[in-house]
Design a protein around this motif. Structure first.
Motif, PDB file in Angstrom:
ATOM      1  N   LYS A  76     -13.922  11.753  -3.831  1.00 16.92           N
ATOM      2  CA  LYS A  76     -12.802  11.325  -4.665  1.00 16.92           C
ATOM      3  C   LYS A  76     -11.444  11.626  -4.035  1.00 16.92           C
ATOM      4  N   ARG A  79      -9.959   8.493  -0.453  1.00 16.88           N
ATOM      5  CA  ARG A  79      -9.041   7.368  -0.494  1.00 16.88           C
ATOM      6  C   ARG A  79      -7.595   7.829  -0.332  1.00 16.88           C
ATOM      7  N   THR A 136      -7.717  -0.336  -3.106  1.00 22.94           N
ATOM      8  CA  THR A 136      -7.776  -0.283  -4.570  1.00 22.94           C
ATOM      9  C   THR A 136      -9.146  -0.718  -5.085  1.00 22.94           C
ATOM     10  N   ASN A 137      -9.457  -0.305  -6.312  1.00 19.12           N
ATOM     11  CA  ASN A 137     -10.719  -0.720  -6.943  1.00 19.12           C
ATOM     12  C   ASN A 137     -10.796  -2.230  -7.102  1.00 19.12           C
ATOM     13  N   ILE A 140     -11.891  -3.751  -3.871  1.00 18.05           N
ATOM     14  CA  ILE A 140     -13.317  -3.490  -3.634  1.00 18.05           C
ATOM     15  C   ILE A 140     -14.160  -4.511  -4.392  1.00 18.05           C
ATOM     16  N   LYS A 141     -13.778  -4.777  -5.652  1.00 19.94           N
ATOM     17  CA  LYS A 141     -14.509  -5.761  -6.454  1.00 19.94           C
ATOM     18  C   LYS A 141     -14.346  -7.161  -5.884  1.00 19.94           C
ATOM     19  N   TRP A 148     -16.590  -4.786   1.890  1.00 20.36           N
ATOM     20  CA  TRP A 148     -15.573  -3.741   1.902  1.00 20.36           C
ATOM     21  C   TRP A 148     -15.995  -2.603   2.836  1.00 20.36           C
TER      22      TRP A 148
END
Length: 207
Positions: A76, A79, A136-137, A140-141, A148
């Protein structure tokens, strides 16, 4: 027993790491504004470049440290540490573009082509840009997990390029102690990944 942290504790750790990570930048701002730096260009370029390497090594160390200690919460922090790698590399690049070339992009590119150590550093910096942009999330999506991951494996190329840039930069000064140390750290961190990958491969084939 692996050290486990609650979400609240991880939040405090992240806040502490964030503040500590800004201290080198605060030093640059203070040193420049107060006139404490006798050669601001050399100080800003040198300090920002070295801290970009520090954060690069820390980023690469997260996965091996997590595997060796079982501290899964370290992921965590990766990043944020990776973004600080880009931040200090950006400061390093802006110092080069601003103080060396006064934002003359054509002159900068000519210098990049003429001097190999600058070319290598420039390539490493350019490769960092998509990693920072896709951190960013949402990205990634959008990219999908596998694409990714493949994109962010560029860090394994960026590491050696950054070390080569630092080595060549020190070549004229005959001061190789730090480049050798950084190179050894990056080599060990990458070698651990290769070792784990090779050891896992036969198990995958048998399965």
């Amino acid at each position: 027993m692996a050290l486990q942290l609650s979400n609240k504790q991880i939040g405090w750790v992240k806040a502490a790491v964030f503040v500590l990570s800004l201290l080198p930048f605060a030093r640059l701002v203070w040193g420049t504004a107060s006139g404490a730096f006798t050669d601001p260009l050399a100080e800003i370029t040198g300090i920002s470049g070295e801290w970009a390497l520090y954060f690069l090594c820390i980023t690469l160390a997260v996965t091996p440290l997590r595997r060796l200690t079982g501290w899964n919460w370290l992921v965590k922090l990766r990043r944020m540490v990776g973004l600080f790698t880009f931040f200090y590399a950006l400061v390093h690049f802006i110092a080069f573009l601003w103080f060396d070339h006064f934002f003359d992009v054509a002159a900068m590119l000519a210098d990049v082509v003429k001097r190999p150590f600058i070319l290598v550093g420039f390539i490493a910096f350019v490769l960092l840009i998509p990693l920072a942009a896709t951190s960013t999330n949402a990205m990634i999506k959008r990219l999908g997990g596998k694409r990714w991951q493949w994109l962010h494996r560029l860090i394994y190329v960026i590491g050696p390029l950054a070390i080569l840039h630092y080595w060549w930069m020190k070549e004229g000064k005959s001061d190789f102690a730090q480049p050798i140390l950084f190179g050894a750290i990056v080599a060990v961190l990458l070698a651990l990944r290769v070792f784990w990958h090779v050891r896992r491969k036969p198990q995958t084939v048998r399965a």
